[in-house]
Write an enzyme that holds these catalytic residues in place. Structure first.
Site, PDB file in Angstrom:
ATOM      1  N   GLN A 118       0.855  -1.192   0.000  1.00 57.29           N
ATOM      2  CA  GLN A 118       0.000   0.000   0.000  1.00 57.29           C
ATOM      3  C   GLN A 118       0.889   1.240   0.000  1.00 57.29           C
ATOM      4  O   GLN A 118       1.801   1.371   0.822  1.00 57.29           O
ATOM      5  CB  GLN A 118      -0.930   0.008   1.221  1.00 57.29           C
ATOM      6  CG  GLN A 118      -2.027   1.057   1.061  1.00 57.29           C
ATOM      7  CD  GLN A 118      -2.846   1.301   2.303  1.00 57.29           C
ATOM      8  OE1 GLN A 118      -2.284   1.512   3.379  1.00 57.29           O
ATOM      9  NE2 GLN A 118      -4.160   1.288   2.178  1.00 57.29           N
ATOM     10  N   TYR A 126      -5.782  10.990   4.019  1.00 58.00           N
ATOM     11  CA  TYR A 126      -4.431  11.337   3.577  1.00 58.00           C
ATOM     12  C   TYR A 126      -4.489  12.114   2.252  1.00 58.00           C
ATOM     13  O   TYR A 126      -5.552  12.463   1.787  1.00 58.00           O
ATOM     14  CB  TYR A 126      -3.567  10.070   3.505  1.00 58.00           C
ATOM     15  CG  TYR A 126      -3.439   9.425   4.873  1.00 58.00           C
ATOM     16  CD1 TYR A 126      -2.914  10.150   5.940  1.00 58.00           C
ATOM     17  CD2 TYR A 126      -3.910   8.144   5.121  1.00 58.00           C
ATOM     18  CE1 TYR A 126      -2.828   9.595   7.223  1.00 58.00           C
ATOM     19  CE2 TYR A 126      -3.822   7.581   6.397  1.00 58.00           C
ATOM     20  CZ  TYR A 126      -3.287   8.314   7.437  1.00 58.00           C
ATOM     21  OH  TYR A 126      -3.209   7.784   8.703  1.00 58.00           O
ATOM     22  N   ARG A 139      -7.808   1.947  -2.508  1.00 51.77           N
ATOM     23  CA  ARG A 139      -8.602   1.929  -1.266  1.00 51.77           C
ATOM     24  C   ARG A 139      -9.304   3.266  -1.044  1.00 51.77           C
ATOM     25  O   ARG A 139      -8.683   4.330  -1.153  1.00 51.77           O
ATOM     26  CB  ARG A 139      -7.698   1.629  -0.062  1.00 51.77           C
ATOM     27  CG  ARG A 139      -8.500   1.330   1.189  1.00 51.77           C
ATOM     28  CD  ARG A 139      -7.666   0.806   2.339  1.00 51.77           C
ATOM     29  NE  ARG A 139      -8.423  -0.203   3.070  1.00 51.77           N
ATOM     30  CZ  ARG A 139      -8.357  -0.405   4.378  1.00 51.77           C
ATOM     31  NH1 ARG A 139      -7.553   0.313   5.127  1.00 51.77           N
ATOM     32  NH2 ARG A 139      -9.092  -1.333   4.960  1.00 51.77           N
ATOM     33  N   GLY A 142      -8.676  -6.324   9.690  1.00 50.11           N
ATOM     34  CA  GLY A 142      -7.555  -5.571  10.231  1.00 50.11           C
ATOM     35  C   GLY A 142      -7.154  -6.074  11.605  1.00 50.11           C
ATOM     36  O   GLY A 142      -6.253  -6.912  11.741  1.00 50.11           O
ATOM     37  N   ARG A 143      -7.854  -5.585  12.628  1.00 53.22           N
ATOM     38  CA  ARG A 143      -7.438  -5.881  14.004  1.00 53.22           C
ATOM     39  C   ARG A 143      -7.410  -7.374  14.305  1.00 53.22           C
ATOM     40  O   ARG A 143      -6.580  -7.832  15.091  1.00 53.22           O
ATOM     41  CB  ARG A 143      -8.328  -5.114  14.983  1.00 53.22           C
ATOM     42  CG  ARG A 143      -8.005  -3.611  14.979  1.00 53.22           C
ATOM     43  CD  ARG A 143      -9.102  -2.787  15.553  1.00 53.22           C
ATOM     44  NE  ARG A 143     -10.291  -2.859  14.706  1.00 53.22           N
ATOM     45  CZ  ARG A 143     -11.441  -2.281  15.003  1.00 53.22           C
ATOM     46  NH1 ARG A 143     -11.553  -1.598  16.112  1.00 53.22           N
ATOM     47  NH2 ARG A 143     -12.476  -2.382  14.181  1.00 53.22           N
TER      48      ARG A 143
HETATM   49  C1  LIG Z   1      -3.041  -0.430  14.019  1.00 53.03           C
HETATM   50  C2  LIG Z   1      -3.782  -0.045  12.765  1.00 53.03           C
HETATM   51  C3  LIG Z   1      -3.066   0.419  11.682  1.00 53.03           C
HETATM   52  C4  LIG Z   1      -3.729   0.736  10.480  1.00 53.03           C
HETATM   53  N1  LIG Z   1      -2.986   1.122   9.397  1.00 53.03           N
HETATM   54  C5  LIG Z   1      -3.605   1.303   8.198  1.00 53.03           C
HETATM   55  C6  LIG Z   1      -2.838   1.557   7.022  1.00 53.03           C
HETATM   56  O1  LIG Z   1      -1.613   1.579   7.032  1.00 53.03           O
HETATM   57  N2  LIG Z   1      -3.528   1.773   5.866  1.00 53.03           N
HETATM   58  C7  LIG Z   1      -4.900   1.720   5.804  1.00 53.03           C
HETATM   59  O2  LIG Z   1      -5.481   1.901   4.730  1.00 53.03           O
HETATM   60  N3  LIG Z   1      -5.637   1.457   6.898  1.00 53.03           N
HETATM   61  C8  LIG Z   1      -5.032   1.221   8.078  1.00 53.03           C
HETATM   62  N4  LIG Z   1      -5.777   0.883   9.180  1.00 53.03           N
HETATM   63  C9  LIG Z   1      -7.218   0.607   9.011  1.00 53.03           C
HETATM   64  C10 LIG Z   1      -7.443  -0.890   8.767  1.00 53.03           C
HETATM   65  O3  LIG Z   1      -6.893  -1.303   7.523  1.00 53.03           O
HETATM   66  C11 LIG Z   1      -8.939  -1.260   8.773  1.00 53.03           C
HETATM   67  O4  LIG Z   1      -9.600  -0.570   7.745  1.00 53.03           O
HETATM   68  C12 LIG Z   1      -9.586  -0.917  10.112  1.00 53.03           C
HETATM   69  O5  LIG Z   1      -8.831  -1.440  11.182  1.00 53.03           O
HETATM   70  C13 LIG Z   1     -11.002  -1.490  10.187  1.00 53.03           C
HETATM   71  O6  LIG Z   1     -10.988  -2.894   9.990  1.00 53.03           O
HETATM   72  P1  LIG Z   1     -11.081  -3.922  11.235  1.00 53.03           P
HETATM   73  O7  LIG Z   1     -12.358  -3.580  11.933  1.00 53.03           O
HETATM   74  O8  LIG Z   1     -11.110  -5.284  10.571  1.00 53.03           O
HETATM   75  O9  LIG Z   1      -9.889  -3.712  12.101  1.00 53.03           O
HETATM   76  C14 LIG Z   1      -5.145   0.600  10.393  1.00 53.03           C
HETATM   77  C15 LIG Z   1      -5.856   0.167  11.514  1.00 53.03           C
HETATM   78  C16 LIG Z   1      -5.200  -0.163  12.686  1.00 53.03           C
HETATM   79  C17 LIG Z   1      -5.991  -0.670  13.861  1.00 53.03           C
END
Ligand SMILES: Cc1cc2nc3c(=O)[nH]c(=O)nc-3n(C[C@H](O)[C@H](O)[C@H](O)COP(=O)(O)O)c2cc1C
Length: 360
Positions: A98, A179, A226, A312-313
């Site tokens: 990404q 961003y 994205r 993600g998490r």
């Molecule tokens: C620790 C952390 C770092 C993240 N870094 C990014 C990132 O680098 N790029 C991005 O598009 N989203 C980032 N996100 C968002 C996640 O990709 C995701 O969209 C968000 O956590 C919701 O999904 P989830 O409920 O499955 O965690 C981040 C989220 C977390 C918690």
């Protein structure tokens, strides 16, 4: 359609429909922004995902977030990513990188010469930037002159070249989460009166120029974008998201890119959801992300609302998430304190399930 069903995503043959969402974990070298050996271990542990989307990687020296955030704008950084992609491939996985630029979400204290961050318009992000001196307000950014925009596009293209050199299978353009590209897309942050502001077509121009530039490096079947129409944490917003994102989806469809990655949690009320409309306009794969668990993800696939789900998490805490889903096993709980800070702990030490014993 099952989460465990193999599927084609652009050029990739995925083992399942369970994607690892991009997650910035700030575990790279603090000065050089080169991945440290633990980064390869972390991604290799998670290689059973159908596709890994790497953490957002900065395309410019003028895009600097917290120490340890990774970047891909130097030869050394490209070299540093090689062991990461090799580790994922050795485990039979796939990984795209990404790419992003913070725009107004950078803080001068972290930028070369304490420069002001750049943005489409002179509108500060709400909220606080993390700096070495603690949380501080985001400054009013410096407005990018139109003559500087080709340079930004070139940074994304060069970053994609480095991604390729580093062995990534493709790239995802990060046009989400407030961003730089997102700042151009939405009219709350973009009040330009030149070719890059005003109409939806003008506001999407930067994104589409970047997509076209990256397409010279990776074919459309290795490219994703994205989007996060509902993200508003730093005050970013748009007066007509349906019009904006429909246009973007049509344009991405015209370019035939592999996938659209939409952050749209099920908690968004039906009347505000954009996935159904975008799915009509974009015939490539639709990846949905945001607060999914196994059940909600399975439901979204069965209802034809998405082709793939990004987690993600859950992937932070469960390196073997695919296997845990398969066995309906309990999940580890993510430790939020080590999301963006720390070393191995909370990064590569989450336990795997014990191997399943063959039944006697
Ligand atoms: C620790 C952390 C770092 C993240 N870094 C990014 C990132 O680098 N790029 C991005 O598009 N989203 C980032 N996100 C968002 C996640 O990709 C995701 O969209 C968000 O956590 C919701 O999904 P989830 O409920 O499955 O965690 C981040 C989220 C977390 C918690």
């Amino acid at each position: 359609m099952s989460l465990f069903q193999p599927a084609q995503l652009g050029a990739f043959k995925l083992r399942n429909r369970i994607l690892m969402a991009p997650l910035g974990r700030a575990r790279s070298d603090k000065e050089l922004r080169i991945p440290l050996p633990r980064v390869a271990t972390y991604y290799q542990q998670r290689a059973s995902a159908g596709l890994i989307i790497s953490e957002a990687s900065h395309v410019s020296p003028y895009s600097v977030s917290r120490p340890g955030g990774s970047a891909i704008h130097t030869e050394a950084q490209a070299q540093g990513w090689k062991p990461v992609t090799a580790a994922v491939h050795a485990a039979g996985g796939l990984i795209v990188q990404q790419l992003f630029h913070l725009g107004r979400k950078a803080h001068p204290s972290r930028l070369p010469g304490h420069a002001l961050p750049v943005a489409p318009s002179a509108i500060a992000a709400q909220g606080l930037a993390e700096t070495a001196e603690g949380p501080q307000a985001f400054p009013v950014p410096r407005v990018l002159d139109i003559s500087e925009i080709p340079g930004i596009v070139a940074e994304f293209q060069q970053a994609a070249r480095y991604s390729k050199q580093a062995g990534f299978d493709g790239v995802e353009i990060h046009a989400a989460n407030g961003y730089l590209i997102d700042q151009f897309l939405r009219d709350g942050t973009n009040q330009r009166t030149d070719d890059y502001g005003g109409s939806v077509e003008n506001r999407a121009r930067l994104l589409l120029e970047i997509v076209d530039a990256v397409l010279e490096v990776f074919g459309p079947d290795r490219l994703g974008v994205r989007l996060s129409p509902h993200f508003d944490l730093d005050g970013i917003q748009d007066s007509n998201p349906a019009a904006l994102y429909s246009y973007v989806a049509e344009q991405l469809q015209a370019r035939g890119i592999a996938y659209l990655h939409l952050i749209e949690p099920d908690s968004i009320p039906a009347e505000r959801r954009l996935a159904p409309r975008l799915r009509e306009l974009f015939q490539g794969a639709l990846v949905l992300a945001g607060e999914f668990d196994q059940q909600r993800a399975q439901q979204a696939l069965e209802q034809g609302r998405a082709d793939f789900i990004a987690f993600g998490r859950l992937f932070i805490a469960n390196p073997d998430l695919v296997e845990r889903f398969r066995r309906q096993a309990p999940l580890n709980t993510p430790d939020t304190a080590s999301f963006y800070i720390g070393e191995d702990q909370g990064y590569i030490d989450y336990p795997f399930l014990a191997p399943q014993r063959a039944s006697a």
